[in-house]
Design a protein around this motif. Structure first.
Motif, PDB file in Angstrom:
ATOM      1  N   ASP A 121      74.436  41.114  72.837  1.00  0.00           N
ATOM      2  CA  ASP A 121      75.618  41.585  72.114  1.00  0.00           C
ATOM      3  C   ASP A 121      75.939  40.692  70.917  1.00  0.00           C
ATOM      4  N   THR A 122      75.682  39.406  71.079  1.00  0.00           N
ATOM      5  CA  THR A 122      75.900  38.480  69.963  1.00  0.00           C
ATOM      6  C   THR A 122      74.957  38.816  68.812  1.00  0.00           C
ATOM      7  N   ALA A 123      73.697  39.108  69.137  1.00  0.00           N
ATOM      8  CA  ALA A 123      72.714  39.420  68.086  1.00  0.00           C
ATOM      9  C   ALA A 123      73.100  40.707  67.351  1.00  0.00           C
ATOM     10  N   ILE A 124      73.587  41.692  68.107  1.00  0.00           N
ATOM     11  CA  ILE A 124      73.996  42.949  67.472  1.00  0.00           C
ATOM     12  C   ILE A 124      75.159  42.685  66.502  1.00  0.00           C
ATOM     13  N   LYS A 125      76.107  41.879  66.936  1.00  0.00           N
ATOM     14  CA  LYS A 125      77.234  41.554  66.049  1.00  0.00           C
ATOM     15  C   LYS A 125      76.766  40.758  64.827  1.00  0.00           C
ATOM     16  N   MET A 126      75.797  39.873  65.037  1.00  0.00           N
ATOM     17  CA  MET A 126      75.265  39.103  63.900  1.00  0.00           C
ATOM     18  C   MET A 126      74.626  40.027  62.875  1.00  0.00           C
ATOM     19  N   ALA A 127      73.867  41.033  63.374  1.00  0.00           N
ATOM     20  CA  ALA A 127      73.194  41.955  62.451  1.00  0.00           C
ATOM     21  C   ALA A 127      74.240  42.715  61.624  1.00  0.00           C
ATOM     22  N   LEU A 128      75.319  43.155  62.285  1.00  0.00           N
ATOM     23  CA  LEU A 128      76.370  43.888  61.562  1.00  0.00           C
ATOM     24  C   LEU A 128      77.066  42.965  60.564  1.00  0.00           C
ATOM     25  N   ALA A 129      77.353  41.743  60.989  1.00  0.00           N
ATOM     26  CA  ALA A 129      78.037  40.783  60.108  1.00  0.00           C
ATOM     27  C   ALA A 129      77.157  40.442  58.902  1.00  0.00           C
ATOM     28  N   TYR A 130      75.855  40.382  59.146  1.00  0.00           N
ATOM     29  CA  TYR A 130      74.910  40.040  58.070  1.00  0.00           C
ATOM     30  C   TYR A 130      74.921  41.122  56.989  1.00  0.00           C
ATOM     31  N   HIS A 131      74.830  42.390  57.415  1.00  0.00           N
ATOM     32  CA  HIS A 131      74.815  43.464  56.416  1.00  0.00           C
ATOM     33  C   HIS A 131      76.143  43.537  55.669  1.00  0.00           C
ATOM     34  N   ARG A 132      77.225  43.307  56.386  1.00  0.00           N
ATOM     35  CA  ARG A 132      78.541  43.293  55.729  1.00  0.00           C
ATOM     36  C   ARG A 132      78.583  42.172  54.689  1.00  0.00           C
ATOM     37  N   ALA A 133      78.087  41.001  55.067  1.00  0.00           N
ATOM     38  CA  ALA A 133      78.133  39.854  54.157  1.00  0.00           C
ATOM     39  C   ALA A 133      77.260  40.087  52.928  1.00  0.00           C
ATOM     40  N   ARG A 134      76.175  40.844  53.100  1.00  0.00           N
ATOM     41  CA  ARG A 134      75.335  41.078  51.920  1.00  0.00           C
ATOM     42  C   ARG A 134      75.713  42.348  51.169  1.00  0.00           C
ATOM     43  N   GLY A 135      76.863  42.916  51.530  1.00  0.00           N
ATOM     44  CA  GLY A 135      77.394  44.023  50.751  1.00  0.00           C
ATOM     45  C   GLY A 135      76.870  45.389  51.147  1.00  0.00           C
ATOM     46  N   GLU A 136      76.350  45.509  52.384  1.00  0.00           N
ATOM     47  CA  GLU A 136      75.911  46.835  52.847  1.00  0.00           C
ATOM     48  C   GLU A 136      76.580  47.166  54.181  1.00  0.00           C
ATOM     49  N   PRO A 137      77.911  47.268  54.180  1.00  0.00           N
ATOM     50  CA  PRO A 137      78.610  47.479  55.454  1.00  0.00           C
ATOM     51  C   PRO A 137      78.326  48.829  56.096  1.00  0.00           C
TER      52      PRO A 137
END
Ligand SMILES: Cc1ncc(COP(=O)(O)O)c(C=O)c1O
Length: 444
Positions: A121-137
């Motif tokens: 679950d942590t990895a899934i949240k990291m993947a979502l946070a990563y795309h949000r941070a790079r401007g692809e929410p």
């Protein structure tokens, strides 16, 4: 034991609601373990049981190893607990460094959890946070695989692909899809190592990516070698194709290495074994020989940098963590475990014993009820023909017979799984396999 509550009876089995267990059947005929050492367990009445499963794919260095026991004892007497949020303790950093040193190049950022489920679950949240941070929410869809197992928290349950685990919890999480399982008995039965057929199953990812559009897809999560759903070995070329599709479309590839991490395939991680570097890698279990609950997500440096640098200075960058992240006792066990892996060269030992396990396992071809045998590294799977009208019974009965004969093997439905501690001796492999052969003879 003095109990205040008259409705609570000491020394009964009724109060413990057992996980992933047929509670009523188990409590009618319990199988208990009370002591462990090296390759063995002992039951409460003193019967020795050879451990063919490293507990639950986790005790890779063998049981009750002195350096680990002493490290945990020392740490418990020094500092029991320290808060991990905006505070830390020195061995948390040492533990992360030890894991980072083993991880593939470019993956040197380690986030601690307490289990494989929390890691998923942590990895899934990291993947979502990563795309949000790079401007692809908009990238929010997670793609798993049928028969995949990523633990039992919400993300892992939904990304997982075991129908029974999902049935009672429909739509816990939106935006999940699955590619098909790689299991193909018709073409691959009795393959040694990676099966020859099935690389094309990875093409389904391309189909799903087109269907959902890449701009909506956050991550693909797979076990490089699936253990829990019955030892499913990736076909030759399959993982390479999955990784290439992820790279092509900017999708985060998560390898769930809760079982394959720390020497199970003879290398630190399956990522090394297959020579494929994912973006996130989840692990747990053998990280500290299961002495204290612990898991971790290992992230590519770029993922950490992107998430951390996107937040204003001084602000918490990733709002996620557990009270017991980097628990001091777990970290102490981790450091002692990793040292033991090095001192005893256990990953090399795993590699050396793998062909011996494979040869012994495949000698079961032709044994009663056996319809497939699979192996990779120090892992074996034996698939039994399901009994008509009673799927899973044969697997359970074989497990019970082996236990009664002094050998612990795991069963998932009608598939028997072997994943012994990496310290196993050749004669012990022989004993496990012969015990299974006899057990299969004796069950209907
Ligand atoms: C691949 C995989 N992921 C996640 C998990 C869940 O780990 P835990 O039971 O520690 O939550 C497991 C457990 O066997 C696993 O095999």
């Amino acid at each position: 034991m003095k109990l205040e509550n008259p409705s609570v009876h000491a020394s009964t089995l009724e109060h413990f609601w057992m996980p992933f267990t047929a509670n009523r059947a188990f409590k009618a005929a319990p199988r208990l373990l009370a002591k462990a050492d090296g390759m063995y367990y002992w039951t409460p009445d003193g019967r020795q049981v050879l451990d063919g499963t490293a507990g639950l794919w986790c005790v890779n260095a063998g049981h009750n190893r002195k350096p680990i026991v002493e490290a945990v004892q020392r740490q418990a007497a020094t500092m029991d607990y320290a808060p991990p949020f905006s505070m830390a303790h020195p061995i948390a950093f040492e533990a992360a460094t030890a894991v980072a040193m083993l991880a593939p190049a470019g993956m040197q950022r380690v986030f601690f959890t307490n289990s494989g489920s929390e890691s998923a679950d942590t990895a899934i949240k990291m993947a979502l946070a990563y795309h949000r941070a790079r401007g692809e929410p908009s990238r929010r869809i997670i793609i798993g695989r049928e028969r995949g197992y990523h633990g039992v928290n919400i993300g892992g349950t939904m990304a997982g692909g075991i129908p029974g685990n999902r049935k009672a919890f429909p739509a816990l999480m939106a935006g999940v899809d699955h590619i098909r399982s790689t299991h193909d008995l018709a073409r691959n039965a009795f393959s040694q190592g990676q099966p020859a057929h099935g690389a094309e199953f990875a093409d389904e990812l391309e189909r799903l990516v087109t269907f959902h559009d890449p701009s909506n897809i956050a991550a693909v999560i797979v076990e490089p070698m699936a253990g829990s759903a019955g030892v499913l070995i990736p076909p030759q070329g399959y993982l390479e194709k999955l990784a290439a599709t992820c790279r092509k479309h900017g999708i985060v590839l998560i390898f769930d290495e809760v079982i394959t991490g720390f020497g199970r395939l003879g290398t630190p991680f399956a990522a090394h074994y297959f020579n494929i570097t994912p973006d996130l890698l989840t692990c747990a279990k053998a990280i500290n020989n299961a002495a204290v609950p612990m898991g971790a997500v290992i992230a590519k440096n770029e993922i950490y940098d992107t998430i951390v640098n996107a937040a204003p200075e001084g602000q918490i960058e990733f709002l996620h963590g557990y009270t017991y992240s980097a628990h001091p006792l777990a970290c102490a066990a981790l450091l002692a475990t990793q040292q033991l892996y090095v001192d005893e060269q256990l990953f090399a030992r795993s590699q050396a014993m793998a062909p011996k396990l494979a040869a012994a396992l495949h000698s079961l071809k032709g044994a009663r009820h056996v319809i497939d045998i699979r192996n990779l590294g120090l892992v074996g799977g034996i698939e039994l023909e399901p009994r008509a009208g009673a799927v899973g019974r044969r697997g359970l009965e074989a497990h019970v017979k082996c236990f009664e004969a002094g050998v612990l093997v795991r069963f998932t439905g009608d598939i028997l799984a072997l994943s012994p501690p990496l310290i196993i001796e050749e004669a012990q492999i022989g004993r496990i396999v012969e015990t299974i052969r006899t057990a299969l003879q004796s069950i209907e």
